[in-house]
Design an enzyme around this catalytic site. Structure first.
Site, PDB file in Angstrom:
ATOM      1  N   GLU A   1      76.328  13.499 -77.645  1.00  0.00           N
ATOM      2  CA  GLU A   1      75.946  14.687 -76.866  1.00  0.00           C
ATOM      3  C   GLU A   1      75.003  15.548 -77.701  1.00  0.00           C
ATOM      4  O   GLU A   1      75.343  15.939 -78.807  1.00  0.00           O
ATOM      5  CB  GLU A   1      77.195  15.481 -76.459  1.00  0.00           C
ATOM      6  CG  GLU A   1      76.922  16.872 -75.904  1.00  0.00           C
ATOM      7  CD  GLU A   1      75.938  16.899 -74.728  1.00  0.00           C
ATOM      8  OE1 GLU A   1      76.155  16.183 -73.745  1.00  0.00           O
ATOM      9  OE2 GLU A   1      74.921  17.631 -74.822  1.00  0.00           O
TER      10      GLU A   1
ATOM     11  N   ASN B   1      75.443  20.255 -67.259  1.00  0.00           N
ATOM     12  CA  ASN B   1      75.367  21.102 -66.071  1.00  0.00           C
ATOM     13  C   ASN B   1      76.680  21.112 -65.324  1.00  0.00           C
ATOM     14  O   ASN B   1      76.967  22.042 -64.572  1.00  0.00           O
ATOM     15  CB  ASN B   1      74.312  20.563 -65.092  1.00  0.00           C
ATOM     16  CG  ASN B   1      72.931  21.001 -65.462  1.00  0.00           C
ATOM     17  OD1 ASN B   1      72.751  22.087 -66.008  1.00  0.00           O
ATOM     18  ND2 ASN B   1      71.966  20.171 -65.180  1.00  0.00           N
TER      19      ASN B   1
ATOM     20  N   ASP C   1      65.623  13.455 -70.914  1.00  0.00           N
ATOM     21  CA  ASP C   1      65.462  12.534 -72.063  1.00  0.00           C
ATOM     22  C   ASP C   1      65.805  11.087 -71.700  1.00  0.00           C
ATOM     23  O   ASP C   1      65.130  10.153 -72.131  1.00  0.00           O
ATOM     24  CB  ASP C   1      66.389  12.916 -73.236  1.00  0.00           C
ATOM     25  CG  ASP C   1      66.247  14.346 -73.663  1.00  0.00           C
ATOM     26  OD1 ASP C   1      65.527  15.120 -72.997  1.00  0.00           O
ATOM     27  OD2 ASP C   1      66.878  14.710 -74.683  1.00  0.00           O
TER      28      ASP C   1
ATOM     29  N   ARG D   1      69.137  22.259 -48.014  1.00  0.00           N
ATOM     30  CA  ARG D   1      68.705  23.151 -49.088  1.00  0.00           C
ATOM     31  C   ARG D   1      67.184  23.303 -49.121  1.00  0.00           C
ATOM     32  O   ARG D   1      66.667  24.396 -49.359  1.00  0.00           O
ATOM     33  CB  ARG D   1      69.217  22.601 -50.413  1.00  0.00           C
ATOM     34  CG  ARG D   1      70.729  22.686 -50.477  1.00  0.00           C
ATOM     35  CD  ARG D   1      71.324  21.968 -51.642  1.00  0.00           C
ATOM     36  NE  ARG D   1      72.688  22.450 -51.855  1.00  0.00           N
ATOM     37  CZ  ARG D   1      73.423  22.158 -52.905  1.00  0.00           C
ATOM     38  NH1 ARG D   1      72.958  21.372 -53.852  1.00  0.00           N
ATOM     39  NH2 ARG D   1      74.631  22.643 -53.021  1.00  0.00           N
TER      40      ARG D   1
ATOM     41  N   HIS E   1      68.181  20.616 -59.007  1.00  0.00           N
ATOM     42  CA  HIS E   1      68.605  19.216 -59.175  1.00  0.00           C
ATOM     43  C   HIS E   1      67.373  18.341 -59.039  1.00  0.00           C
ATOM     44  O   HIS E   1      66.467  18.646 -58.274  1.00  0.00           O
ATOM     45  CB  HIS E   1      69.617  18.891 -58.075  1.00  0.00           C
ATOM     46  CG  HIS E   1      70.209  17.511 -58.153  1.00  0.00           C
ATOM     47  ND1 HIS E   1      71.407  17.249 -58.780  1.00  0.00           N
ATOM     48  CD2 HIS E   1      69.771  16.318 -57.691  1.00  0.00           C
ATOM     49  CE1 HIS E   1      71.686  15.969 -58.684  1.00  0.00           C
ATOM     50  NE2 HIS E   1      70.692  15.371 -58.031  1.00  0.00           N
TER      51      HIS E   1
ATOM     52  N   GLU F   1      73.005  12.304 -62.696  1.00  0.00           N
ATOM     53  CA  GLU F   1      71.718  12.865 -62.264  1.00  0.00           C
ATOM     54  C   GLU F   1      70.523  12.150 -62.889  1.00  0.00           C
ATOM     55  O   GLU F   1      69.406  12.248 -62.385  1.00  0.00           O
ATOM     56  CB  GLU F   1      71.686  14.373 -62.566  1.00  0.00           C
ATOM     57  CG  GLU F   1      70.570  15.078 -61.804  1.00  0.00           C
ATOM     58  CD  GLU F   1      70.546  16.583 -62.012  1.00  0.00           C
ATOM     59  OE1 GLU F   1      71.576  17.152 -62.439  1.00  0.00           O
ATOM     60  OE2 GLU F   1      69.483  17.184 -61.743  1.00  0.00           O
TER      61      GLU F   1
ATOM     62  N   ALA G   1      76.823  15.909 -55.520  1.00  0.00           N
ATOM     63  CA  ALA G   1      76.545  15.592 -56.925  1.00  0.00           C
ATOM     64  C   ALA G   1      77.825  15.295 -57.696  1.00  0.00           C
ATOM     65  O   ALA G   1      77.894  14.314 -58.438  1.00  0.00           O
ATOM     66  CB  ALA G   1      75.785  16.732 -57.603  1.00  0.00           C
ATOM     67  N   LEU G   2      78.843  16.126 -57.529  1.00  0.00           N
ATOM     68  CA  LEU G   2      80.081  15.891 -58.278  1.00  0.00           C
ATOM     69  C   LEU G   2      80.712  14.573 -57.856  1.00  0.00           C
ATOM     70  O   LEU G   2      81.290  13.858 -58.687  1.00  0.00           O
ATOM     71  CB  LEU G   2      81.058  17.065 -58.086  1.00  0.00           C
ATOM     72  CG  LEU G   2      81.023  18.164 -59.155  1.00  0.00           C
ATOM     73  CD1 LEU G   2      81.475  17.608 -60.502  1.00  0.00           C
ATOM     74  CD2 LEU G   2      79.686  18.807 -59.312  1.00  0.00           C
TER      75      LEU G   2
END
Ligand code: ADP
Length: 599
Positions: A176, A184, A367, A426, A536, A565, A580-581
């Site tokens: 990490e 996030n 990254d 959205r 996002h 993601e 997303a979750l």
């Protein structure tokens, strides 16, 4: 495999921390003379943190800072714990104020430094000189490690993958780059969509896997990969149960999250995404002989041998880290919403996003996408960048958002008029907001959302606190509220009245709104200002339903997996709120299992 970094991580889960360091017992503020660098004594210092005051107590002798106590703070739990642990320690170690802020906890780090500066000023210190004292650096140390599965990123996808890989017999190493875990995921609204036979039937909500599929597919303009979507919607509920089996708690009622289109969002019992991260980390702590998480370790390259991913090179805290993987490497490094250059490179669907803030943590820089692309991975949907109409005007973050669910609030522009279906996708809502004056709007709701002032939003902030901080406004009548927020009272009143007539007959209104529950008709009324914010990135590395990374020729890259993601192709042009979750846990779990079971 108990390591120093792991012990540090144990501390990440401790919420209210009071750290004190060696030295003399705290005395009351001194009136003694300055004979060296300081007037000896104990001094209090205060500063503004991200979420409120930070108060410290600093003890000095004539020439030494001997003790720093955190007296009070209300920073985000889990997010800034590391700063409260490390910054005081470093100040004392180096006898310096020239300490670097901790990545991922910048505001809190600055707040602690400012509070200590305040206390040392009272002790008569030369602050400029203290800022220039060189900081003690640890000796350089290169590290080589081997595990069955190496994972890049300790957000929701990476940590769920780590648990799943371990459950399937693998040893795991998670790298990490930030000084804290959670990515996030820990600062998200944390809504989790799943068709839930128990909760939804208790609330008389009709739903089905097919409906979740169709809304996800059509809500993404049919650009998502149907196989991946099917995997998502079918596994959302079993994975929610898997999380509950690990100790995760969700509230008993489902709701419609902004842009979620249907009441199937599960809210964690704990604020934001902290419940998820605590759940993963408590499993990891219990299995620390087989799972290690190294923070402050930034992956820079995936090591390939004969076309197979076999490890990861990273920049560690004090030198290079080479992490070799017996079985597989999983990229779970999140999206690129906080990489303005990458946003500009791929954005085709919005006006320039250069001046738009983001809800994301500072490590969301894409990254993993860059590393995978360098190996020939195929990237899909990179131009689809999601904005929300719900950013804090100062920071772009979601905190301070007063909405409690889609059904019970409306949006009005700075003239007090509605301008969009507030239950829409959205992208639709954000595009409409971008056309309003100052690209700003007010969220308007009433007592139905906050029966009492101590009720909290999804970000652990009570409405009373938000009003006191000037981040929300409260009026006993709509006219009173309109006067406070500077909108035309007649417009606001008629917008609310028109809305209320549709609540009665549940009919689509002029904007096409269909989601209603209560009228906005009971004071106190509340308003909170919101602006567009980048949230996002739908695009990323192409995967198959097993989580394998696919190359530009359509083949699996052996040994390489991705989840969360960082991947593309699930959400198409627009991700539904609450998906997303579900995505990061479903695909994290799949990638972890498959990497562990790889021969
Ligand atoms: P997801 O929702 O997909 O899990 P998150 O943003 O929650 O995404 O988590 C991604 C994590 O990956 C973050 O904690 C981020 O700091 C980390 N990360 C990003 N780039 C790197 C990198 N180069 N090396 C190690 N970790 C990284």
């Amino acid at each position: 495999m108990i390591s120093k970094s792991k012990k540090r991580l144990a501390l990440l889960l401790i919420f209210m921390m009071v750290f004190s360091f060696t030295g003399c017992k705290g005395s009351t503020e001194s009136t003694a003379e300055k004979k060296g660098l300081y007037v000896p004594g104990t001094y209090t210092g205060v500063s503004d943190g991200n979420h409120g005051k930070i108060e410290v107590e600093v003890t000095v002798t004539a020439n030494e800072i001997t003790e720093i106590k955190i007296i009070s703070q209300s920073e985000a739990a889990g997010v800034s714990d590391i700063a409260f642990e490390k910054i005081p320690q470093k100040i004392i170690e180096s006898q310096s104020l020239g300490i670097d802020v901790m990545s991922g906890a910048t505001y809190s780090s600055e707040g602690i430094l400012a509070a200590v500066t305040d206390a040392l000023t009272k002790a008569g210190a030369d602050i400029e000189a203290l800022k220039n004292v060189p900081v003690v650096k640890a000796a350089e140390e290169n590290i080589e490690k081997t595990a069955d599965v190496v994972i890049i990123g300790a957000g929701g996808a990476g940590l769920s993958a780590a648990i799943s890989a371990h459950q399937n017999g693998a040893s795991v190493l998670v790298l990490e780059k930030m000084s804290r875990v959670g990515g996030n995921t820990i600062i998200s609204g944390a809504a989790y969509n799943a068709v839930d036979p128990e909760r939804q039937s208790a609330q008389n909500i009709e739903d089905s896997i097919e409906k979740h599929f169709t809304q996800t597919y059509e809500g993404g303009d049919k650009l998502g990969n149907p196989e991946l979507i099917q995997t998502l919607v079918e596994n959302a509920y079993p994975t929610l149960q898997w999380l509950e089996g690990l100790g995760m708690e969700f509230k008993p009622e489902v709701y419609t999250v902004l842009g979620g289109l249907w009441p199937r969002a599960h809210a964690p019992a704990k604020p934001l995404g902290t419940g998820f991260i605590e759940t993963y980390m408590s499993y990891i702590e219990k299995n620390s002989d087989k799972i290690e998480v190294m923070v402050n370790t930034e992956a820079v390259e995936i090591i390939m041998e004969n076309g197979k991913a076999v490890g990861v090179k990273a920049k560690g805290e004090n030198g290079e880290v080479v992490a070799m993987a017996n079985k597989g490497v999983i990229i779970a490094s999140g999206g690129f919403a906080n990489n303005p250059e990458m946003r500009e490179e791929y954005n085709k669907n919005w006006p320039s996003l250069a001046n738009i803030k983001s809800t994301n943590h500072s490590g969301a820089t894409g990254d993993g996408i860059t590393m995978a692309k360098a190996l020939g991975a195929n990237l899909v949907g990179m131009e689809w960048i999601q904005l929300l109409p719900m950013g804090d005007p100062e920071t772009g973050s979601l905190s301070g958002n007063i909405e409690q669910g889609v059904e019970n609030r409306i949006f009005v522009n700075l003239d007090g008029n509605r301008f969009v279906d507030e239950g829409a996708r959205r992208d639709v809502m954000t595009k409409a907001l971008m056309e309003q004056k100052e690209q700003s709007m007010w969220v308007i709701l009433d007592k139905h959302s906050y029966p009492t002032g101590d009720i909290k939003n999804h970000f652990n902030e009570s409405i009373d606190e938000l009003v006191a901080a000037g981040r929300a406004f409260k009026g006993e009548t709509l006219e009173d509220l309109a006067a406070q927020i500077g909108v035309d009272p007649a417009n606001l009143v008629s917008a609310v009245e028109a809305f209320n007539t549709h609540v009665d007959n549940k009919s689509p209104d002029a904007f096409g709104r269909t989601l209603y529950q209560d009228k906005i008709d009971q004071g106190p009324f509340y308003a909170g200002k919101r602006v567009p914010t980048v949230h996002h990135t739908m695009g990323g590395v192409q995967i198959d339903v097993s989580g394998h990374v696919i190359d530009t020729a359509g083949n699996v890259i052996p040994g390489l997996y991705a989840a969360g993601e960082v991947t593309g192709g699930i959400h198409g042009a627009n991700r539904l709120g609450g998906n997303a979750l579900a995505d990061i846990n479903v695909f994290g779990r799949i990638a972890g299992a498959n990497a562990a079971l790889q021969k």
